[in-house]
Design a protein around this motif. Structure first.
Motif, PDB file in Angstrom:
ATOM      1  N   GLN A   1       0.832  -1.209   0.000  1.00 60.17           N
ATOM      2  CA  GLN A   1       0.000   0.000   0.000  1.00 60.17           C
ATOM      3  C   GLN A   1       0.861   1.253   0.000  1.00 60.17           C
ATOM      4  O   GLN A   1       0.586   2.211  -0.737  1.00 60.17           O
ATOM      5  CB  GLN A   1      -0.939   0.011   1.215  1.00 60.17           C
ATOM      6  CG  GLN A   1      -2.042  -1.001   1.135  1.00 60.17           C
ATOM      7  CD  GLN A   1      -2.845  -1.085   2.434  1.00 60.17           C
ATOM      8  OE1 GLN A   1      -2.462  -0.500   3.453  1.00 60.17           O
ATOM      9  NE2 GLN A   1      -3.945  -1.808   2.401  1.00 60.17           N
TER      10      GLN A   1
ATOM     11  N   ASP B   1       2.470   1.735  -3.444  1.00 57.32           N
ATOM     12  CA  ASP B   1       1.504   2.272  -4.410  1.00 57.32           C
ATOM     13  C   ASP B   1       1.268   3.751  -4.179  1.00 57.32           C
ATOM     14  O   ASP B   1       1.214   4.545  -5.129  1.00 57.32           O
ATOM     15  CB  ASP B   1       0.180   1.512  -4.312  1.00 57.32           C
ATOM     16  CG  ASP B   1       0.290   0.071  -4.789  1.00 57.32           C
ATOM     17  OD1 ASP B   1       1.281  -0.243  -5.484  1.00 57.32           O
ATOM     18  OD2 ASP B   1      -0.612  -0.725  -4.448  1.00 57.32           O
TER      19      ASP B   1
ATOM     20  N   GLU C   1       4.238   5.799  -5.389  1.00 58.03           N
ATOM     21  CA  GLU C   1       4.288   5.881  -6.854  1.00 58.03           C
ATOM     22  C   GLU C   1       3.302   6.917  -7.398  1.00 58.03           C
ATOM     23  O   GLU C   1       3.581   7.599  -8.361  1.00 58.03           O
ATOM     24  CB  GLU C   1       4.021   4.510  -7.464  1.00 58.03           C
ATOM     25  CG  GLU C   1       5.157   3.538  -7.278  1.00 58.03           C
ATOM     26  CD  GLU C   1       4.837   2.133  -7.789  1.00 58.03           C
ATOM     27  OE1 GLU C   1       3.703   1.898  -8.284  1.00 58.03           O
ATOM     28  OE2 GLU C   1       5.711   1.257  -7.685  1.00 58.03           O
TER      29      GLU C   1
END
Length: 122
Positions: free
Chosen positions: A114, A117, A120
């Motif tokens: 998590q 992500d 990113e």
């Protein structure tokens, strides 16, 4: 002399010194006092009004003196009070033997994914 010795053995010297002659349990807190002390020792010392980081002999001595107007001569008496009431003077073990290592590893992997992500995405 024999009468005094017999009386001393019957009433115990600790009872005589604390002003509770004839009371065989004078060295121990009464049941109500024990419950009150147990509740106090279950909290951090700061919540009991004692300026200490953790419960040690001086902190317990201060509480017993203030709450019950009792002073024990030996430090060992104060060391036994936490055992009598339940809490321990030892620091807690940082490792819990009952924890589920697989569940922790799985959850840590989920959290890392998590976070990766989110990083990113910005």
């Amino acid at each position: 002399m024999q009468e005094w010795l017999a009386e001393w053995q019957a009433t115990r010297m600790c009872s005589v010194l604390t002003g509770h002659a004839g009371n065989r349990d004078a060295a121990e807190p009464a049941r109500a006092q024990k419950e009150e002390l147990k509740a106090i020792l279950a909290q951090p010392p700061s919540q009991a009004g004692v300026h200490a980081e953790f419960w040690d002999v001086p902190a317990i001595r201060e509480v017993v003196k203030i709450m019950f107007d009792v002073e024990y001569q030996a430090d060992s008496s104060y060391q036994l009070l936490p055992r009598l009431c339940g809490p321990s003077l030892e620091l807690p073990d940082p490792f819990d033997g009952h924890r589920d290592e697989q569940a922790i590893t799985r959850r840590m992997a989920e959290v890392k994914a998590q976070v990766k992500d989110l990083l990113e995405v910005g």
